[in-house]
Write a protein that holds these residues in place. Structure first.
Motif, PDB file in Angstrom:
ATOM      1  N   SER A 294      -4.253  -2.262   1.697  1.00 37.12           N
ATOM      2  CA  SER A 294      -3.220  -2.499   2.695  1.00 37.12           C
ATOM      3  C   SER A 294      -2.245  -1.336   2.818  1.00 37.12           C
ATOM      4  O   SER A 294      -1.883  -0.973   3.916  1.00 37.12           O
ATOM      5  CB  SER A 294      -2.480  -3.799   2.393  1.00 37.12           C
ATOM      6  OG  SER A 294      -1.950  -3.778   1.098  1.00 37.12           O
TER       7      SER A 294
ATOM      8  N   GLN B  73       4.664  -2.665   3.044  1.00 38.21           N
ATOM      9  CA  GLN B  73       4.729  -4.075   3.451  1.00 38.21           C
ATOM     10  C   GLN B  73       4.245  -4.260   4.884  1.00 38.21           C
ATOM     11  O   GLN B  73       3.573  -5.254   5.193  1.00 38.21           O
ATOM     12  CB  GLN B  73       6.164  -4.587   3.307  1.00 38.21           C
ATOM     13  CG  GLN B  73       6.617  -4.765   1.876  1.00 38.21           C
ATOM     14  CD  GLN B  73       8.098  -5.057   1.775  1.00 38.21           C
ATOM     15  OE1 GLN B  73       8.905  -4.629   2.616  1.00 38.21           O
ATOM     16  NE2 GLN B  73       8.480  -5.795   0.740  1.00 38.21           N
TER      17      GLN B  73
ATOM     18  N   ASP C 259       0.522  -4.222   4.843  1.00 43.03           N
ATOM     19  CA  ASP C 259      -0.003  -5.448   4.264  1.00 43.03           C
ATOM     20  C   ASP C 259       0.028  -6.581   5.289  1.00 43.03           C
ATOM     21  O   ASP C 259      -0.934  -7.346   5.416  1.00 43.03           O
ATOM     22  CB  ASP C 259       0.802  -5.840   3.031  1.00 43.03           C
ATOM     23  CG  ASP C 259       0.195  -7.005   2.278  1.00 43.03           C
ATOM     24  OD1 ASP C 259      -0.937  -6.872   1.784  1.00 43.03           O
ATOM     25  OD2 ASP C 259       0.837  -8.066   2.214  1.00 43.03           O
TER      26      ASP C 259
ATOM     27  N   ARG D 160      -3.885  -7.857   6.396  1.00 39.13           N
ATOM     28  CA  ARG D 160      -4.382  -9.154   5.943  1.00 39.13           C
ATOM     29  C   ARG D 160      -4.874 -10.014   7.106  1.00 39.13           C
ATOM     30  O   ARG D 160      -5.880 -10.717   6.979  1.00 39.13           O
ATOM     31  CB  ARG D 160      -3.307  -9.882   5.144  1.00 39.13           C
ATOM     32  CG  ARG D 160      -2.981  -9.188   3.825  1.00 39.13           C
ATOM     33  CD  ARG D 160      -1.890  -9.910   3.061  1.00 39.13           C
ATOM     34  NE  ARG D 160      -2.373 -11.169   2.484  1.00 39.13           N
ATOM     35  CZ  ARG D 160      -1.602 -12.051   1.888  1.00 39.13           C
ATOM     36  NH1 ARG D 160      -0.286 -11.833   1.808  1.00 39.13           N
ATOM     37  NH2 ARG D 160      -2.102 -13.154   1.377  1.00 39.13           N
TER      38      ARG D 160
END
Length: 255
Positions: free
Chosen positions: A21, A120, A123, A127
């Motif tokens: 990620s 972040q 990610d 996902r």
């Protein structure tokens, strides 16, 4: 087969589920920030888009669209109202995709991306991309940032991931608590102005949108002579970065 700037490397890695990620900020995968589309570019087109699914009303919504010969665009979360890997959610995603509607990313947990770090952000993007790819075989080409919020870091991250960012130029205000009658009036006012194109924001999680407003909007938009198409069609762009075979469910399909 078309590839965006993320190109063969990331697509190949995604197919084998080995991309991490986080992506280094100085990554050479792409130096181009994502394009931002807040309106359609193909004249006389309307793209009806739906955020926050896959949710309970999706079958009703898709059936309304299908019954009227219209294809919509669905921006899915991974773990907002519920987990996208739940079997019921997987079935909903497949129903949308197999019915010929477009799927884009609305990120994993519907966080404001402008408040997150570089890692972040990736990610949140990766996902849900992975989930959609596993379920459908398609690697998304469009990302709608939650709340419509983005900054340069979000655009850079989307560019590295090969995506375009999509917002809107018309809001039905269903998520703001507008009644069905108010949303219908907003569509009427919009149609009376007759802009060349419309990129409309709706929310799949609002039941009154499914049962009343969308059917009304479709009938009146068609009556005004608009062509109702998917987001990529209203932009003249490919639907996905890559389309392959769906994956088999395994123990990693979890939130």
């Amino acid at each position: 087969m078309h590839m965006f700037s993320l190109s063969l490397l990331t697509v190949a890695l995604a197919a084998f589920n080995v991309i991490a990620s986080p992506v280094a900020k100085n990554s050479t995968l792409s130096r181009r920030s994502a394009a931002v589309y807040s309106s359609c570019t193909v004249p006389n087109t309307v793209a009806l888009t739906f955020d926050d699914g896959p949710y309970d009303y999706i079958y009703d919504l898709v059936n309304i669209l299908n019954g009227k010969g219209v294809k919509g665009t669905f921006f899915f979360n991974g773990n907002n109202y519920r987990c996208i890997y739940d079997q019921a959610s997987v079935d909903r995603v497949k129903y949308v995709y197999n019915s010929g509607h477009l799927i884009g990313s609305h990120t994993w947990a519907h966080k404001d991306l402008t408040t997150l770090s570089w890692d972040q952000i990736h990610d949140e993007m990766w996902r849900v991309e992975q989930a959609v790819s596993r379920i459908t075989g398609a690697y998304v080409a469009f990302m709608r940032p939650p709340y419509g919020n983005y900054n340069q870091q979000v655009l850079d991250a989307s560019g590295i991931r090969g995506q375009s960012v999509a917002t809107w130029d018309f809001d039905s205000q269903d998520s703001l608590g507008a009644s069905p009658q108010t949303s219908e009036q907003l569509y009427d006012q919009l149609i009376s102005r007759h802009p060349s194109t419309i990129l409309a924001l709706n929310h799949e999680t609002i039941s009154t949108t499914v049962y009343q407003v969308i059917g009304y909007a479709i009938d009146h938009l068609k009556g005004a002579g608009y062509n109702l198409v998917t987001l990529n069609e209203c932009l003249g762009l490919p639907a996905y970065q890559y389309v392959g075979a769906p994956a088999q469910r395994d123990s990693s399909w979890t939130c």
